[in-house]
Scaffold this active site. Structure first.
Site, PDB file in Angstrom:
ATOM      1  N   THR A  11      29.745  31.856 -18.864  1.00  0.00           N
ATOM      2  CA  THR A  11      30.790  30.593 -18.329  1.00  0.00           C
ATOM      3  C   THR A  11      31.035  29.652 -19.430  1.00  0.00           C
ATOM      4  O   THR A  11      30.398  29.994 -20.556  1.00  0.00           O
ATOM      5  CB  THR A  11      29.984  30.072 -17.178  1.00  0.00           C
ATOM      6  OG1 THR A  11      28.951  29.227 -18.009  1.00  0.00           O
ATOM      7  CG2 THR A  11      29.169  30.934 -16.338  1.00  0.00           C
ATOM      8  N   TYR A  33      15.155  19.914 -18.440  1.00  0.00           N
ATOM      9  CA  TYR A  33      15.592  20.946 -17.574  1.00  0.00           C
ATOM     10  C   TYR A  33      14.669  21.912 -17.300  1.00  0.00           C
ATOM     11  O   TYR A  33      14.694  22.461 -16.107  1.00  0.00           O
ATOM     12  CB  TYR A  33      16.762  21.662 -18.501  1.00  0.00           C
ATOM     13  CG  TYR A  33      17.554  22.632 -17.798  1.00  0.00           C
ATOM     14  CD1 TYR A  33      18.822  22.308 -17.178  1.00  0.00           C
ATOM     15  CD2 TYR A  33      17.034  24.221 -18.148  1.00  0.00           C
ATOM     16  CE1 TYR A  33      19.333  23.464 -16.636  1.00  0.00           C
ATOM     17  CE2 TYR A  33      17.843  25.091 -17.366  1.00  0.00           C
ATOM     18  CZ  TYR A  33      18.806  24.717 -16.624  1.00  0.00           C
ATOM     19  OH  TYR A  33      19.696  26.090 -16.233  1.00  0.00           O
ATOM     20  N   ASN A  71      22.677  25.705  -5.791  1.00  0.00           N
ATOM     21  CA  ASN A  71      23.089  26.055  -7.257  1.00  0.00           C
ATOM     22  C   ASN A  71      23.379  24.870  -8.376  1.00  0.00           C
ATOM     23  O   ASN A  71      23.044  24.893  -9.420  1.00  0.00           O
ATOM     24  CB  ASN A  71      24.251  27.091  -7.496  1.00  0.00           C
ATOM     25  CG  ASN A  71      24.852  27.061  -8.887  1.00  0.00           C
ATOM     26  OD1 ASN A  71      24.480  27.835  -9.803  1.00  0.00           O
ATOM     27  ND2 ASN A  71      26.013  26.602  -8.820  1.00  0.00           N
ATOM     28  N   VAL A  88      25.288  16.084  -4.991  1.00  0.00           N
ATOM     29  CA  VAL A  88      23.886  16.512  -4.186  1.00  0.00           C
ATOM     30  C   VAL A  88      22.687  15.598  -4.532  1.00  0.00           C
ATOM     31  O   VAL A  88      21.910  15.963  -3.625  1.00  0.00           O
ATOM     32  CB  VAL A  88      23.803  17.757  -4.847  1.00  0.00           C
ATOM     33  CG1 VAL A  88      24.971  18.814  -4.137  1.00  0.00           C
ATOM     34  CG2 VAL A  88      23.334  17.921  -6.139  1.00  0.00           C
ATOM     35  N   GLY A  96      31.807  27.683 -13.202  1.00  0.00           N
ATOM     36  CA  GLY A  96      30.450  28.593 -13.516  1.00  0.00           C
ATOM     37  C   GLY A  96      30.184  29.297 -12.638  1.00  0.00           C
ATOM     38  O   GLY A  96      30.847  29.887 -11.802  1.00  0.00           O
TER      39      GLY A  96
END
Length: 245
Positions: free
Chosen positions: A185, A150, A82, A56, A13
């Site tokens: 993407t 989100y 990101n 992460v 992406g």
């Protein structure tokens, strides 16, 4: 001497497009993501690319990845923060608590951990300084229906960005945020086919080439540390972000 950027979420992406663009521009690129095979494919035969499989949300893994970057390239000039996930849409009383926890772990804690590791290195290195670019998403400005986890994390990223922009001043660490809307993407392909709107309808939305996002991130990264883009929105021109629903 080539500059060095760490790109999280680099295996697909937006992250992959940005990593590929920076490699093409002669940067050293540390490729951070969970998918080891995809990273290995990207790095194969490229001396300036370093594949670093990493979750992460794992503090130890993040610190190890940044240490490996410094060991290989000597310093870190930029971070494109990101990595992110989204879970199926739903009302707040319908989404599983695990979906909330997973989204916060990657989209917020992961951003924090990566920024912390970058800030630590940029503060310590000589010459001091660097740039952190956080991927916020246009959800940091306006939500889609059913996106509570989100959207909440992306609003939190804005607070992270502004605080780092302030706290980084004494150390020549600049921090900015890019909010991206409707880049084409694999993950965002459904937006071009039809997604729920604020009025209850389902409509396809205009899309833009993900390469334009990579150009925008490169523009931010190429600024001297005496200048900073605190907030940039790049979006498909005709997407329904601006307007009344």
């Amino acid at each position: 001497m080539a500059r060095t950027i760490v790109v999280t979420g680099a295996s697909a992406g937006i992250g992959r497009a940005v990593a590929e663009r920076f490699l093409a521009e002669g940067w050293n690129v540390a490729l951070v993501a969970r998918r080891a095979a995809a990273l290995a494919d990207m790095a194969r035969g490229r001396d300036r690319a370093l594949a670093l499989p990493c979750d992460v949300s794992d503090a130890g893994a993040v610190d190890a990845a940044f240490a490996a970057t410094v060991a290989r390239f000597g310093r870190i000039d930029a971070l494109f923060n990101n990595a992110g996930i989204s879970r199926p849409a739903g009302l707040i009383d319908e989404i599983p608590l695990s979906d909330w926890a997973d989204t916060v772990a990657v989209n917020l804690t992961g951003m924090f951990l990566s920024a912390r590791a970058a800030f630590r290195q940029m503060r310590a290195q000589d010459p001091q300084g660097g740039r952190i670019i956080n991927n916020g998403s246009v959800s940091a400005q306006a939500p889609r229906p059913g996106s509570v986890a989100y959207t909440a994390t992306k609003h939190a990223v804005t607070g992270l960005t502004k605080t780092l922009a302030l706290d980084g001043r004494p150390f020549s660490i600049a921090c900015g945020q890019i909010d991206i809307g409707n880049a084409r993407t694999e993950l965002a392909e459904k937006i071009g086919q039809g997604v729920p709107q604020a009025d209850g309808s389902v409509r396809a939305e205009p899309m833009m080439d993900v390469a334009e996002v990579a150009t925008a991130v490169l523009t931010m990264a190429n600024l001297p540390l005496s200048a900073n883009v605190l907030s940039m929105t790049i979006m498909a021109t005709n997407m329904p972000l601006v307007g009344r629903g």
